[in-house]
Design a protein around this motif. Structure first.
Motif, PDB file in Angstrom:
ATOM      1  N   LEU A 116       0.832  -1.209   0.000  1.00  0.00           N
ATOM      2  CA  LEU A 116       0.000   0.000   0.000  1.00  0.00           C
ATOM      3  C   LEU A 116       0.866   1.258   0.000  1.00  0.00           C
ATOM      4  CD1 LEU A 116      -2.754  -1.084   2.540  1.00  0.00           C
ATOM      5  CD2 LEU A 116      -3.082  -0.647   0.102  1.00  0.00           C
ATOM      6  N   ARG A 120      -0.181   2.773  -3.246  1.00  0.00           N
ATOM      7  CA  ARG A 120      -1.317   3.631  -2.868  1.00  0.00           C
ATOM      8  C   ARG A 120      -0.873   4.558  -1.741  1.00  0.00           C
ATOM      9  NH1 ARG A 120      -2.848   1.840  -6.968  1.00  0.00           N
ATOM     10  NH2 ARG A 120      -4.807   0.786  -7.462  1.00  0.00           N
ATOM     11  N   GLU A 123      -3.442   7.292  -0.199  1.00  0.00           N
ATOM     12  CA  GLU A 123      -4.536   6.654   0.532  1.00  0.00           C
ATOM     13  C   GLU A 123      -4.026   5.997   1.823  1.00  0.00           C
ATOM     14  OE1 GLU A 123      -5.542   6.016  -3.933  1.00  0.00           O
ATOM     15  OE2 GLU A 123      -3.758   6.169  -2.666  1.00  0.00           O
TER      16      GLU A 123
END
Length: 458
Positions: A116, A120, A123
């Motif tokens: 992540l 990402r 986020e």
């Protein structure tokens, strides 16, 4: 010792002891297997030994199993010396061991978190900020690390922010993280929600007077929004917004809210410099999104090595580093060693404080928000540490160390926050040197995030 026992064929059922690498116990589960295969423990006895390892004060409980373990191993042909050595391994392992299931879960979580963070990033940062307080790193350190990786982090804004942090299109490409109004120190959740809900109902706030009238929040909440720079879209200067909202928030007779009338303009107020802005950021949101505090005082730290320069320094080199104290650990299994994590504008520095240095510098190690460390570089494979010879609270070389004074509220006094008590013609360079000196560093230390502390505190 376990390897010796294996090679000598002393495990009668050695295939029940998998994953013992080079004679090392890796998981708590293997203690059960070793006790059953080597010492003839029953499953219940072996589980009792494992539980004894998990207790907070396991020394006495573990000692109760020693004689049973050693005698059982001797009966199966193991020498008493080897049996004692194996049990000492088990006892030492109890200080930091954990079950295989925990290791598997942690490994999966570490992999997912890393994925992540890489794929990402905005986020992931947003989610971490919304789950605070948690983990090893305070929000300020998380934000600085994300900024170094190119993630845009935007200040709270009454016309854009939600109560929690959120993501939105970045000014360039990709996504940016917007700090939520819930991060404004002293702003209640109900007040933050009222600002957001009114904006959704009737559209963006067009000016400060409208914000005061429509949101129906109190004077203290309006002042906190202004001081956090959340009103920058309505009034560019933090000081001017604070001044004008002070007028807008004056209640009428009986506490009646003021009408959304045009507010008088603020007087000519000196803009805040970068250092004052950083102090205000920490006081109002617990993080700063502008220039890193260490970058602002770098010119006053001659001879201090940047974290990014450590990779090029030779092993054993004498050096000095300085930074914000992000965390400090004193694990019970580390025999009095303290581990500190410092952050500067380029990254982080691992600092190892040996027991004698801790004894001499205990106050600075335990209480400093900003620290200067003298020591030597130590390389352990790809890991770089600074082994401390001295730890001191940070002070700029041209001024004495400041005393940290308590701050009565999240806002400075009116004269200080407007800047009207300062000489307007004071050169900017001189002002930055002055506020980043003793008084300025004391103010910064008073509002900077507290380092996370783990382990023994003695």
């Amino acid at each position: 010792s376990l390897l010796e026992a294996q090679r000598a064929g002393l495990f009668r059922r050695a295939h029940f002891v998998p994953n013992i690498i080079a004679g090392a116990i890796v998981f708590q589960d293997q203690v059960i297997q070793v006790a059953m295969a080597l010492a003839g423990f029953s499953a219940g006895e072996a589980e009792g030994l494992r539980r004894a390892m998990s207790r907070k004060r396991s020394e006495e409980a573990l000692n109760a199993y020693r004689e049973r373990f050693v005698e059982g191993a001797v009966e199966r042909g193991v020498s008493r010396v080897v049996a004692d050595r194996v049990y000492n391994q088990i006892k030492g392992f109890s200080g930091f061991g954990f079950p295989k299931s925990h290791a598997a879960a942690f490994g999966l979580l570490a992999y997912q978190s890393t994925w992540l963070r890489v794929h990402r990033g905005p986020e992931f940062l947003c989610a971490l900020l919304n789950e605070q307080p948690m983990g090893f790193y305070p929000p300020d350190a998380l934000v600085h690390e994300a900024q170094r990786r190119g993630i845009e982090v935007l200040a709270p804004d009454v016309n854009v922010s939600e109560v929690e942090c959120s993501v939105e299109p970045a000014r360039g490409s990709g996504l940016a993280v917007r700090i939520g109004l819930g991060y404004v120190t002293g702003l209640g959740e109900a007040d933050a929600a009222a600002v957001v809900e009114e904006r959704r109902r009737a559209g963006p706030y067009r000016e400060l007077g409208e914000l005061a009238a429509r949101s129906a929040i109190g004077a203290a909440a309006l002042e906190r929004l202004a001081w956090s720079s959340a009103c920058a879209g309505l009034e560019g200067s933090r000081r001017e917004a604070l001044w004008r909202l002070g007028v807008a928030a004056e209640p009428g007779p009986g506490g009646q809210l003021g009408l959304p009338l045009d507010l008088p303009g603020a007087p000519d107020l000196r803009p805040m410099d970068d250092w004052e802005g950083a102090v205000a950021d920490y006081a109002s949101t617990g993080m700063t999104l502008g220039a890193h505090p260490m970058a602002l005082m770098r010119a006053e730290l001659p001879g201090c090595v940047l974290s990014s320069e450590l990779a090029g320094a030779p092993d054993g080199a004498a050096l000095v580093v300085a930074g914000i104290v992000v965390a400090r650990q004193r694990p019970a299994t580390a025999r009095g060693v303290v581990f500190m994590l410092l952050e500067d504008e380029e990254g982080v520095v691992n600092v190892v404080v040996p027991p004698p240095v801790y004894a001499n510098c205990r106050l600075a190690v335990r209480t400093s928000s900003f620290a200067r460390v003298s020591g030597r570089l130590e390389r352990r494979g790809r890991v770089i540490n600074v082994v401390a010879a001295e730890v001191r609270s940070l002070a700029t070389p041209d001024m004495e160390l400041a005393a940290v004074r308590p701050i009565p509220s999240v806002e400075p006094d009116p004269q200080r926050e407007t800047g009207r008590d300062r000489v307007a013609e004071e050169p900017a360079e001189k002002r930055v040197r002055r506020v980043a000196g003793a008084a300025g560093l004391g103010a910064m230390a008073a509002v900077a995030p507290r380092p996370h502390s783990f382990g023994h505190r003695s």
